[in-house]
Design an enzyme around this catalytic site. Structure first.
Site, PDB file in Angstrom:
ATOM      1  N   GLU A  44       0.829  -1.209   0.000  1.00 44.89           N
ATOM      2  CA  GLU A  44       0.000   0.000   0.000  1.00 44.89           C
ATOM      3  C   GLU A  44       0.864   1.259   0.000  1.00 44.89           C
ATOM      4  O   GLU A  44       2.096   1.194   0.088  1.00 44.89           O
ATOM      5  CB  GLU A  44      -0.954  -0.046   1.204  1.00 44.89           C
ATOM      6  N   GLU A  55      -1.581 -10.324  -5.965  1.00 43.17           N
ATOM      7  CA  GLU A  55      -1.594 -11.121  -7.205  1.00 43.17           C
ATOM      8  C   GLU A  55      -0.740 -10.460  -8.280  1.00 43.17           C
ATOM      9  O   GLU A  55       0.055 -11.115  -8.956  1.00 43.17           O
ATOM     10  CB  GLU A  55      -3.029 -11.280  -7.721  1.00 43.17           C
ATOM     11  N   CYS A  86      -9.277  -9.008  -7.208  1.00 44.36           N
ATOM     12  CA  CYS A  86     -10.076  -7.852  -7.621  1.00 44.36           C
ATOM     13  C   CYS A  86     -10.179  -7.836  -9.151  1.00 44.36           C
ATOM     14  O   CYS A  86      -9.529  -8.631  -9.849  1.00 44.36           O
ATOM     15  CB  CYS A  86      -9.436  -6.554  -7.111  1.00 44.36           C
TER      16      CYS A  86
HETATM   17  N1  THU Z   1      -5.909  -6.693  -2.184  1.00 45.22           N
HETATM   18  C1  THU Z   1      -5.074  -7.628  -2.707  1.00 45.22           C
HETATM   19  O1  THU Z   1      -3.859  -7.576  -2.511  1.00 45.22           O
HETATM   20  N2  THU Z   1      -5.620  -8.617  -3.447  1.00 45.22           N
HETATM   21  C2  THU Z   1      -6.953  -8.802  -3.634  1.00 45.22           C
HETATM   22  O2  THU Z   1      -7.341  -9.750  -4.293  1.00 45.22           O
HETATM   23  C3  THU Z   1      -7.914  -7.871  -3.038  1.00 45.22           C
HETATM   24  C4  THU Z   1      -7.330  -6.657  -2.430  1.00 45.22           C
HETATM   25  C5  THU Z   1      -5.333  -5.654  -1.323  1.00 45.22           C
HETATM   26  C6  THU Z   1      -5.300  -4.269  -1.906  1.00 45.22           C
HETATM   27  C7  THU Z   1      -5.259  -3.419  -0.658  1.00 45.22           C
HETATM   28  O3  THU Z   1      -3.930  -3.322  -0.206  1.00 45.22           O
HETATM   29  C8  THU Z   1      -6.033  -4.230   0.374  1.00 45.22           C
HETATM   30  O4  THU Z   1      -6.097  -5.549  -0.143  1.00 45.22           O
HETATM   31  C9  THU Z   1      -7.432  -3.718   0.643  1.00 45.22           C
HETATM   32  O5  THU Z   1      -8.129  -3.559  -0.535  1.00 45.22           O
END
Ligand code: THU
Length: 131
Positions: A44, A55, A86
């Site tokens: 993040e 991913e 996502c």
């Molecule tokens: N996130 C992922 O790393 N992979 C996913 O499949 C869904 C969301 C992360 C992005 C962000 O850092 C946190 O999860 C919350 O959305």
């Protein structure tokens, strides 16, 4: 390969998640056609939109090492019921083939197997732009 082993790699990768804003930690482990494994975690940023998902981190890592042929990607998170990729990650996984398996691990150790073609029907692919 035993998908439980791949899920374990995803779980290990989750430990490196940098998620100070959401607190939602995700790890992914990508299995190549030759049996090599590349992992990634979510990273993040104070500028929230700059975050990268686990991913895509794993795929970027693998492609940067010259890999293009993928068999499966396992996902672990600190969400209870398992985390599906996502929309952006589905698109990025689909770039490398419709039959890549998506292994969604759940907190209780159980998991589900999907094919990316079923998670992003009618995906926009190279076939749509290359004449
Ligand atoms: N996130 C992922 O790393 N992979 C996913 O499949 C869904 C969301 C992360 C992005 C962000 O850092 C946190 O999860 C919350 O959305």
């Amino acid at each position: 390969m035993d998908y439980r082993e791949l899920l374990k790699k995803a779980k290990d990768a989750k430990e490196n998640a940098y998620a100070p804003y959401s607190g939602f930690r995700v790890g992914a482990a990508l299995l190549t056609a030759e049996g090599r494994i590349y992992t990634g975690c979510n990273v993040e940023n104070a500028s929230y939109g700059a975050a990268i998902c686990a991913e895509r981190a794993a795929i970027s890592c693998a492609v940067s090492r010259g890999e293009r042929r993928f068999e499966a990607i396992a996902i672990e998170s600190n969400g209870e019921g398992g985390t599906f990729p996502c929309g952006i990650c589905r698109q990025v996984i689909a770039e490398f083939g419709p039959d890549i398996k998506v292994i969604v691990g759940k907190a209780d150790g159980d998991f589900r197997i999907y094919e990316i073609r079923d998670l992003i029907p009618h995906a926009f692919t190279a076939a749509d732009i290359i004449k």
